[in-house]
Design an enzyme around this catalytic site. Structure first.
Site, short mmCIF file in Angstrom:
data_model
loop_
_atom_site.label_atom_id
_atom_site.label_comp_id
_atom_site.label_asym_id
_atom_site.label_seq_id
_atom_site.Cartn_x
_atom_site.Cartn_y
_atom_site.Cartn_z
N GLY A 206 0.83 -1.21 0.00
CA GLY A 206 0.00 0.00 0.00
C GLY A 206 0.86 1.24 0.00
O GLY A 206 2.07 1.17 -0.25
N ASN A 207 0.25 2.37 0.26
CA ASN A 207 1.02 3.61 0.35
C ASN A 207 0.40 4.52 1.40
O ASN A 207 -0.62 4.19 2.00
CB ASN A 207 1.12 4.29 -1.03
CG ASN A 207 -0.25 4.64 -1.58
OD1 ASN A 207 -0.99 5.42 -0.99
ND2 ASN A 207 -0.60 4.04 -2.71
N ARG A 208 1.04 5.66 1.63
CA ARG A 208 0.66 6.50 2.76
C ARG A 208 -0.51 7.44 2.49
O ARG A 208 -0.86 8.25 3.33
CB ARG A 208 1.85 7.37 3.18
CG ARG A 208 2.97 6.61 3.81
CD ARG A 208 4.01 7.59 4.35
NE ARG A 208 5.24 6.92 4.70
CZ ARG A 208 5.41 6.25 5.83
NH1 ARG A 208 4.43 6.16 6.69
NH2 ARG A 208 6.57 5.66 6.08
N SER A 209 -1.11 7.36 1.32
CA SER A 209 -2.19 8.31 1.01
C SER A 209 -3.37 8.12 1.97
O SER A 209 -3.82 7.00 2.21
CB SER A 209 -2.66 8.08 -0.42
OG SER A 209 -3.83 8.84 -0.64
N ALA A 273 -3.45 7.95 -5.06
CA ALA A 273 -2.05 7.49 -5.13
C ALA A 273 -2.11 6.06 -5.66
O ALA A 273 -2.49 5.14 -4.93
CB ALA A 273 -1.42 7.55 -3.76
#
Ligand code: CTP
Length: 416
Positions: A206-209, A273
Site C-alpha cells: 500500500g502507500n501513505r495516502s 495514489a
C-alpha cells in the site's frame, strides 16, 4: 425562504418530521406536499401541525389559489424526502398526476431528492436511469446512505442522515453557495486514496495516502454544484454525503472504474495514489515463513498508467473533457521539483497537474498542503497553500476557469 417539502411513500417518511423541524426552526416557511401513499406512514395532521401551513396532496383543493402552479413557482427550494423509486420515476417521466409532481414541473429554484428504498430497487437499471435523467436536468439527487434497511437486510438505500439532507439543501440556496454554483450540471469524477495491491489473502502493498485531498476536492466540487463520483481507494476519512462512491482496491480495479466513469464525466481528477507496481502473482494462501525453504522474493510488474490511458481514451472518443493529474515530486541534484513536474505534465498529457512537494511529514496524511498548479495551456503556474479544503477550493476554481477559457478541443459527449 419558501421551501416545498415533498414526502414520498416510504417508511423513512417519519424521519422527515425532524427535517421539517430543522427548516422551520431556521426561519423558513415550509409547505409540505405528501404523496397519497406517504399519508399511510405519516398523516397530514403531523405535517400541518409541524409546518403551520395547510397540507394537501390534491390538485383539486384550494382551487382559487391555483396550488398546483403556485407552490412550485414560488418555492425557493424543493426537497423531496424520502424520494422513493416511484416519485423519481414519475418526476423523470414528467408526470403530473398529483400535487407533488405538478409542483416539480413548476420548479424555478433548486430541487433536491433524498432517496430511500431497498437496495435492489435503488440499484435497478430503471431507477438508475431515472436518477441519471434527473441529474442531467440539474436536479440534485443525493446518494442514499448505506446501512440497515426496514427488514433484516442492509445495504445502500437508507435515507441520508437528516442533518446531511439539511446541509445539502442549505448549500443549494445560501447566498454564498448560490454565487459559487459554478459547476452546476457538471459531472466530476475524482479518484482518491491509496490503492492496495494484494500479496496473499492477508498482506498487501500500500502507500501513505489518506485520501484527505481527494475527499476535500469532492466536497469543494459538490459545493460548487457539481455531480460528483468518488472512486475511493483506501481512505482514512469518510467520503462526503451527496457524492456517489465507487469503492476500489487495486490499481486495476481503479482503472476499470475510471474508464467507465470517464465516459460520463466532464472533469476527471486523478488524486489517488496509484501503485505503479503490483506483485506479479497473488498467493491464494497466506505465505508462510518456513525454515526449510528460502525466504520469498516478491517480483513486481508495472501497473497501467490510468491517467495516461484516460487522456488517450479522451482523444480516441473525441470527448470534451478536462483531465487533472496530481504529481508527488521530489527534487534532486539533476533538477528541481518544477522541472520534473513540467516533464510529467507533458508525459501524461493532462490539462492541469497539481504538484505536491513530498518529503518526511509533508503532504501524506497531513491536513495542510502546498501545491503548484501547472497548466498545459501554458498559463502561469499557480501556487496554493493552506488546509487541504482551502487548496481544494483553489483547484476547483482553477478548473472552472479552464472550462470557461479553454476552447473546446473535443466534441461534446453524445447522449447514449
Ligand atoms: N497515476 C495513474 N496511474 C498510475 C500511477 C499514477 O493514473 N499507475 C496518476 C496519479 O493518480 C496522479 C499522477 O498519475 O494523478 C501522477 O502520479 P505520480 O505517482 O506522481 O507519478 P508517476 O507517474 O508514478 O511518476 P513517478 O513515480 O515516476 O514520479
Amino acid at each position: 425562504m419558501r421551501i416545498v417539502l415533498g414526502v414520498g411513500g416510504g417508511i423513512a417518511a417519519y424521519k422527515v418530521a425532524s427535517l421539517l423541524r430543522l427548516f422551520t426552526e431556521s426561519g423558513h416557511d415550509v409547505s409540505v406536499i405528501p404523496t397519497e401513499a406517504s399519508t399511510r406512514f405519516v398523516g397530514t395532521a403531523t405535517w400541518e401541525a409541524l409546518s403551520g401551513n395547510p397540507v394537501t396532496n390534491s390538485v383539486f383543493d384550494a382551487i382559487p389559489q391555483v396550488n398546483h402552479v403556485r407552490l412550485g413557482h414560488e418555492a425557493d427550494l424543493i426537497v423531496v424526502a424520502p424520494a422513493t423509486a416511484d416519485i423519481m420515476a414519475r418526476a423523470a417521466s414528467g408526470q403530473a398526476n398529483d400535487l407533488l409532481t405538478t409542483t416539480l414541473l413548476m420548479a424555478h429554484g433548486p430541487v433536491l431528492f433524498a432517496p430511500a428504498m431497498h437496495t435492489e430497487m435503488w440499484q435497478h437499471a430503471a431507477t438508475q436511469a431515472n436518477v441519471d435523467t434527473l441529474r442531467r436536468r440539474g436536479i440534485h439527487v443525493l446518494e442514499p446512505a448505506v446501512g440497515r434497511l426496514t427488514g433484516s437486510d442492509s445495504g445502500p438505500g437508507r435515507l441520508p442522515e437528516v442533518a446531511d439532507i439539511f446541509a445539502a439543501a442549505m448549500a443549494l440556496v445560501e447566498p454564498d453557495a448560490m454565487a459559487t454554483q459554478t459547476l452546476a450540471g457538471v459531472r466530476v469524477t475524482i479518484s482518491a486514496g491509496g490503492t492496495r495491491e494484494p500479496l496473499d489473502p492477508v498482506r498487501f502493498l500500500g502507500n501513505r495516502s489518506s485520501g484527505k485531498q481527494g475527499v476535500a476536492l469532492a466536497q469543494a466540487a459538490l459545493a460548487a454544484g457539481a455531480t460528483v463520483r468518488l472512486l475511493a481507494a483506501h481512505l482514512d476519512v469518510a467520503p462526503p454525503a451527496g457524492v456517489e462512491v465507487v469503492p476500489v482496491e487495486t490499481a486495476l480495479e481503479l482503472r476499470d472504474a475510471a474508464r467507465a466513469a470517464s465516459r460520463e464525466s466532464d472533469v476527471v481528477i486523478m488524486a489517488a495514489a496509484v501503485a505503479d507496481f503490483r506483485p506479479s502473482a497473488v498467493s491464494e494462501r497466506k505465505i508462510k515463513k518456513r525454515d526449510d525453504i528460502a525466504d520469498p522474493t516478491i517480483t513486481l510488474v508495472r501497473n497501467p498508467d490510468i491517467l495516461q490511458e484516460l487522456v488517450q481514451l479522451r482523444s480516441e472518443t473525441n470527448r470534451r473533457q478536462l483531465i487533472v493529474g496530481f504529481a508527488a515530486e521530489t527534487g534532486d541534484a539533476d533538477a528541481d521539483v518544477l522541472t520534473y513536474a513540467r516533464a510529467k505534465l507533458q508525459r501524461k498529457g493532462c490539462d492541469l497537474l497539481v504538484v505536491n512537494h513530498v518529503g518526511p511529514n509533508r503532504v501524506f496524511g497531513q491536513d495542510t498542503t502546498a501545491v503548484v498548479i501547472l497548466a498545459a495551456s501554458g498559463s502561469e503556474p499557480q501556487e496554493a497553500t493552506g488546509t487541504k479544503k482551502d487548496v481544494s477550493t483553489v483547484i476547483i476554481n482553477r478548473i472552472v476557469d479552464e472550462l470557461r477559457s479553454v476552447p473546446p478541443r473535443h466534441q461534446p459527449d453524445q447522449e447514449p
